[in-house]
Design an enzyme around this catalytic site. Sequence first.
Site, PDB file in Angstrom:
ATOM      1  N   LYS A   4     -29.096   1.914  27.718  1.00 26.77           N
ATOM      2  CA  LYS A   4     -27.857   1.752  28.495  1.00 26.77           C
ATOM      3  C   LYS A   4     -28.059   0.513  29.328  1.00 26.77           C
ATOM      4  O   LYS A   4     -29.097   0.368  29.958  1.00 26.77           O
ATOM      5  CB  LYS A   4     -27.639   2.956  29.425  1.00 26.77           C
ATOM      6  CG  LYS A   4     -27.512   4.265  28.708  1.00 26.77           C
ATOM      7  CD  LYS A   4     -26.065   4.559  28.413  1.00 26.77           C
ATOM      8  CE  LYS A   4     -25.907   5.846  27.646  1.00 26.77           C
ATOM      9  NZ  LYS A   4     -25.534   6.981  28.437  1.00 26.77           N
ATOM     10  N   ASP A  53     -19.196   4.879  21.508  1.00 27.35           N
ATOM     11  CA  ASP A  53     -18.830   5.903  22.476  1.00 27.35           C
ATOM     12  C   ASP A  53     -17.726   6.799  21.918  1.00 27.35           C
ATOM     13  O   ASP A  53     -16.542   6.601  22.168  1.00 27.35           O
ATOM     14  CB  ASP A  53     -18.380   5.236  23.780  1.00 27.35           C
ATOM     15  CG  ASP A  53     -18.438   6.203  24.938  1.00 27.35           C
ATOM     16  OD1 ASP A  53     -18.931   7.327  24.744  1.00 27.35           O
ATOM     17  OD2 ASP A  53     -18.002   5.829  26.039  1.00 27.35           O
ATOM     18  N   TYR A  66     -24.166   6.543  10.805  1.00 20.27           N
ATOM     19  CA  TYR A  66     -25.415   5.972  11.302  1.00 20.27           C
ATOM     20  C   TYR A  66     -26.657   6.709  10.821  1.00 20.27           C
ATOM     21  O   TYR A  66     -27.765   6.354  11.185  1.00 20.27           O
ATOM     22  CB  TYR A  66     -25.430   5.817  12.823  1.00 20.27           C
ATOM     23  CG  TYR A  66     -25.180   7.089  13.625  1.00 20.27           C
ATOM     24  CD1 TYR A  66     -26.029   8.178  13.536  1.00 20.27           C
ATOM     25  CD2 TYR A  66     -24.105   7.169  14.494  1.00 20.27           C
ATOM     26  CE1 TYR A  66     -25.804   9.320  14.268  1.00 20.27           C
ATOM     27  CE2 TYR A  66     -23.872   8.312  15.246  1.00 20.27           C
ATOM     28  CZ  TYR A  66     -24.724   9.381  15.125  1.00 20.27           C
ATOM     29  OH  TYR A  66     -24.497  10.515  15.843  1.00 20.27           O
ATOM     30  N   TYR A  68       0.840  -1.193   0.000  1.00 25.34           N
ATOM     31  CA  TYR A  68       0.000   0.000   0.000  1.00 25.34           C
ATOM     32  C   TYR A  68       0.882   1.252   0.000  1.00 25.34           C
ATOM     33  O   TYR A  68       0.679   2.176  -0.796  1.00 25.34           O
ATOM     34  CB  TYR A  68      -0.930  -0.012   1.225  1.00 25.34           C
ATOM     35  CG  TYR A  68      -1.679   1.272   1.439  1.00 25.34           C
ATOM     36  CD1 TYR A  68      -2.822   1.552   0.699  1.00 25.34           C
ATOM     37  CD2 TYR A  68      -1.238   2.211   2.360  1.00 25.34           C
ATOM     38  CE1 TYR A  68      -3.505   2.746   0.873  1.00 25.34           C
ATOM     39  CE2 TYR A  68      -1.916   3.406   2.545  1.00 25.34           C
ATOM     40  CZ  TYR A  68      -3.048   3.668   1.804  1.00 25.34           C
ATOM     41  OH  TYR A  68      -3.706   4.847   1.970  1.00 25.34           O
ATOM     42  N   LYS A 110     -24.345   1.611  20.340  1.00 28.17           N
ATOM     43  CA  LYS A 110     -24.160   3.034  20.624  1.00 28.17           C
ATOM     44  C   LYS A 110     -22.666   3.255  20.828  1.00 28.17           C
ATOM     45  O   LYS A 110     -22.092   2.883  21.858  1.00 28.17           O
ATOM     46  CB  LYS A 110     -24.946   3.448  21.871  1.00 28.17           C
ATOM     47  CG  LYS A 110     -24.920   4.936  22.084  1.00 28.17           C
ATOM     48  CD  LYS A 110     -25.971   5.352  23.092  1.00 28.17           C
ATOM     49  CE  LYS A 110     -26.104   6.851  23.194  1.00 28.17           C
ATOM     50  NZ  LYS A 110     -24.894   7.521  23.630  1.00 28.17           N
ATOM     51  N   CYS A 151       1.260  12.386  49.494  1.00 28.63           N
ATOM     52  CA  CYS A 151       1.941  12.150  50.757  1.00 28.63           C
ATOM     53  C   CYS A 151       3.341  11.715  50.380  1.00 28.63           C
ATOM     54  O   CYS A 151       3.514  10.748  49.639  1.00 28.63           O
ATOM     55  CB  CYS A 151       1.238  11.046  51.550  1.00 28.63           C
ATOM     56  SG  CYS A 151       2.224  10.480  52.941  1.00 28.63           S
ATOM     57  N   CYS A 181      -0.791   9.191  57.959  1.00 25.78           N
ATOM     58  CA  CYS A 181       0.447   9.388  58.733  1.00 25.78           C
ATOM     59  C   CYS A 181       0.676  10.851  59.108  1.00 25.78           C
ATOM     60  O   CYS A 181       1.690  11.181  59.711  1.00 25.78           O
ATOM     61  CB  CYS A 181       1.641   8.843  57.956  1.00 25.78           C
ATOM     62  SG  CYS A 181       2.030   9.832  56.502  1.00 25.78           S
ATOM     63  N   GLU A 211     -28.787  -1.067  16.837  1.00 23.85           N
ATOM     64  CA  GLU A 211     -27.390  -0.741  16.525  1.00 23.85           C
ATOM     65  C   GLU A 211     -26.593  -0.618  17.813  1.00 23.85           C
ATOM     66  O   GLU A 211     -27.175  -0.521  18.890  1.00 23.85           O
ATOM     67  CB  GLU A 211     -27.308   0.633  15.823  1.00 23.85           C
ATOM     68  CG  GLU A 211     -27.943   0.683  14.475  1.00 23.85           C
ATOM     69  CD  GLU A 211     -28.047   2.120  13.951  1.00 23.85           C
ATOM     70  OE1 GLU A 211     -27.260   2.993  14.363  1.00 23.85           O
ATOM     71  OE2 GLU A 211     -28.949   2.350  13.138  1.00 23.85           O
ATOM     72  N   CYS A 227       4.721   5.646  54.801  1.00 22.43           N
ATOM     73  CA  CYS A 227       3.311   5.808  55.166  1.00 22.43           C
ATOM     74  C   CYS A 227       2.600   4.449  55.033  1.00 22.43           C
ATOM     75  O   CYS A 227       2.672   3.817  53.971  1.00 22.43           O
ATOM     76  CB  CYS A 227       2.671   6.844  54.253  1.00 22.43           C
ATOM     77  SG  CYS A 227       0.887   6.950  54.442  1.00 22.43           S
TER      78      CYS A 227
HETATM   79  S1  IVH Z   1     -28.604   8.187  16.368  1.00 21.55           S
HETATM   80  C1  IVH Z   1     -31.548  11.454  16.030  1.00 21.55           C
HETATM   81  N1  IVH Z   1     -27.053   6.062  16.448  1.00 21.55           N
HETATM   82  O1  IVH Z   1     -25.199   9.013  20.819  1.00 21.55           O
HETATM   83  C2  IVH Z   1     -30.601  10.327  16.122  1.00 21.55           C
HETATM   84  N2  IVH Z   1     -26.452   7.934  17.767  1.00 21.55           N
HETATM   85  O2  IVH Z   1     -26.778  10.144  23.023  1.00 21.55           O
HETATM   86  C3  IVH Z   1     -29.487  10.645  17.014  1.00 21.55           C
HETATM   87  N3  IVH Z   1     -24.399   7.672  19.031  1.00 21.55           N
HETATM   88  O3  IVH Z   1     -25.278  12.315  19.701  1.00 21.55           O
HETATM   89  C4  IVH Z   1     -28.323   9.800  16.955  1.00 21.55           C
HETATM   90  N4  IVH Z   1     -23.943   5.625  18.341  1.00 21.55           N
HETATM   91  O4  IVH Z   1     -23.269  10.883  19.027  1.00 21.55           O
HETATM   92  C5  IVH Z   1     -27.263   7.307  16.900  1.00 21.55           C
HETATM   93  N5  IVH Z   1     -25.768   4.137  16.405  1.00 21.55           N
HETATM   94  C6  IVH Z   1     -25.970   5.369  16.844  1.00 21.55           C
HETATM   95  C7  IVH Z   1     -25.094   6.005  17.750  1.00 21.55           C
HETATM   96  C8  IVH Z   1     -25.374   7.294  18.184  1.00 21.55           C
HETATM   97  C9  IVH Z   1     -23.541   6.645  19.090  1.00 21.55           C
HETATM   98  C10 IVH Z   1     -24.267   8.934  19.782  1.00 21.55           C
HETATM   99  C11 IVH Z   1     -24.466  10.170  18.965  1.00 21.55           C
HETATM  100  C12 IVH Z   1     -25.537  10.956  19.667  1.00 21.55           C
HETATM  101  C13 IVH Z   1     -25.509  10.356  21.032  1.00 21.55           C
HETATM  102  C14 IVH Z   1     -26.855  10.497  21.706  1.00 21.55           C
END
Ligand code: IVH
Length: 687
Positions: free
Chosen positions: A328, A126, A239, A45, A124, A438, A423, A122, A443
């Site tokens: 969550k 981070d 997304y 590459y 979420k 400290c 201490c 999907e 200690c």
């Molecule tokens: S959808 C209107 N899909 O989570 C739709 N968000 O707490 C809004 N995030 O600001 C977002 N993975 O930064 C969506 N698969 C996913 C996501 C996702 C991470 C984040 C995104 C959003 C935050 C909301």
Amino acid sequence: MPAETAPQAARSAPVRQIETLRAEIRRHEHLYYVLDEPEISDAEYDSLIQRLQALEDAHPELITAESPTQRVGGAPRAGAEKAEHSSTMLSLDNAFNEQELRDFDRRARELAGVETLVYVGELKLDGISMSVRYSGGRLAVGLTRGDGVTGEVITPNARTIRSLPLAIDPAAAAAAGMPDAFEVRGEVVMPRRAFERLNAERLAAEEPAFMNPRNAAAGSLRMLDASVTASRRLDYFAYSLLDADGSTFMESHWNALEALAAIGFKVNPHRARLTGLGELFEFRNRWIDRRDSLPYEIDGLVYKVDSTALQRRLGATAKAPRWAIACKSAAEQAETIVENIDVQVGRTGAITPRARLQPVFVGGVTVSRATLHNEDEIARLELQVGDRVLVERSGDVIPKVVRVVEQAADRRPFRMPSACPVCATALVREQDEVVRRCVNVNCPARLKESVRHFAHRTALDIDGMGEILVEQLVDGGLVKNLADIYDLTADKLAALSRMAEKSAGNVMASIARSKAAPLPRVIYALGIRYVGERTAQLLADYFLSIDRMLAASPEELEAVEGVGPRIAESIRDFLAAEQNRTLIERLRQAGLQFEQDPPPESGESEPAAGKTFVLTGTLPNLTRDRAKALIAAAGGKVSGSVSKKTDYAVAGEKAGSKLEKANRLGVAVLDESGLLALLGSEERPQA
Ligand code: IVH
């Protein structure tokens, strides 16, 4: 070639060459960064890029912003230029337990006027969200979320993310039904590996480490100098897909994701179309234990109503759409009261404030304290004693306070002590440091932490040397120094209250076993500041003995990969202290491993040492990452492409051209069970 006499041909040759090369490089970038299915080696590459670079150097007039050579960052951004979003970038409502998810589904069905809803599940991710606008097939603008209405223009930074296409193939766009201008929203993440590497580099360069991959991603993305962003190995998962006005235009969210993937975006593969609440729970159950196996961090799952017509019917509140919910993992966050704040004295003397909590059940355990990191963190949280807070626990890390939920009427501010609570030595806050320390090396609190660290699973792994025993050993004067651990006897242990004869025997057995722990663990167990597991490994591999490390000059220490002036100085300081030299001598006498053998030339000890593997197709049980990890753990290497140097091709279902090539070159082909047998792995295929 009659170049001089035919200027037309002379001009078109490099144009064609450049275009062909760019298309080829784009294809390989897509294979590597988006599909994780490279067909060529990194070196191959690089040589393509070099060829393109050479051609562009010779013909600077042919350079375009979409060329793969332009992912380097360019000139620094002037500052925080802002732009308005085409439509508000909303956040998501959360469901923290089953009931909240049920409520969400019921409300959504009622509002939509349907019996059952089809959702898309999907991960979420981070990271931090970013919107990217394309026009005429080209990446035109990258925008942070900002306050949801207005974001910061970060186009040069966005361009450096390898999994984000700079140009869209017109044929693919047409086939997917894309308009000329569209917008993609998604999450910028920093993969765990990149995060660890970055932090190791930062520590070596005496720069503060990032707290987590999300902060690192956010910090990296917004750099004014995008060449720094380019060095940070960010990844982008798309997304959502919108038109130029910020509205959805595909019939379903699922189709939008498929279209995004078809035109070259990285869309997270862990997605599913789910019908009804039952399948939402199933999806969640499937993910509950698997988050740690991902190469990036997630902070939950997201469910979205699939039909965009129904999405429009459901609409949004000021903050979040009514057609989506973030789930969550129920047990990982919980609310409780901060009953008090006290401080803990760490191994290095660092004073860490800690919240004493009204006990609360989070992530399968009862939690009664959470770390507050330092004074600045308490100030940032605006936390006082008595407040109601949200605590979070992920994996086996220490629970932390996420935010204050409700201030108590009789709240009391917390003041950091000026003397060590154990201490009474006056605390010192060094310049540029956020923590107070400290400085008394004797200690008892520091000693307890040192013993815990020494005995920890990742250090010398002395089973049974838990919190209570360490307290007893130090408070009872049996352990005044780490080496005293090796002077313990079963009788001395059995004399301690709550210590049965049998468990005394077990502890003695694990102390004896710890003498065989390999050199890197011994170095790590010493608890030298800034010397984590990885640095200990690097030091061990370099010096092969503690004595050679002891004798090393600062320059020599810094010659070790990953060791910068700060770590080198810390090691020198540690070794300069008389009591540490005595400690090391006593540990040597006790029989700990102070040396290690140089690495074997070829695979003697490790089944796959020095062997190159190529993975192709889908294995029945192992994910690709898991297979790679197992091979790496056995000393092997995974390459993207089959060549004569490949030792084994590991083929699963739908293995394609790589398998054919392996057969052609006479490379040994393994299936999953063959691989596991070769690696001597105990890995049991999951159901
Ligand atoms: S959808 C209107 N899909 O989570 C739709 N968000 O707490 C809004 N995030 O600001 C977002 N993975 O930064 C969506 N698969 C996913 C996501 C996702 C991470 C984040 C995104 C959003 C935050 C909301």
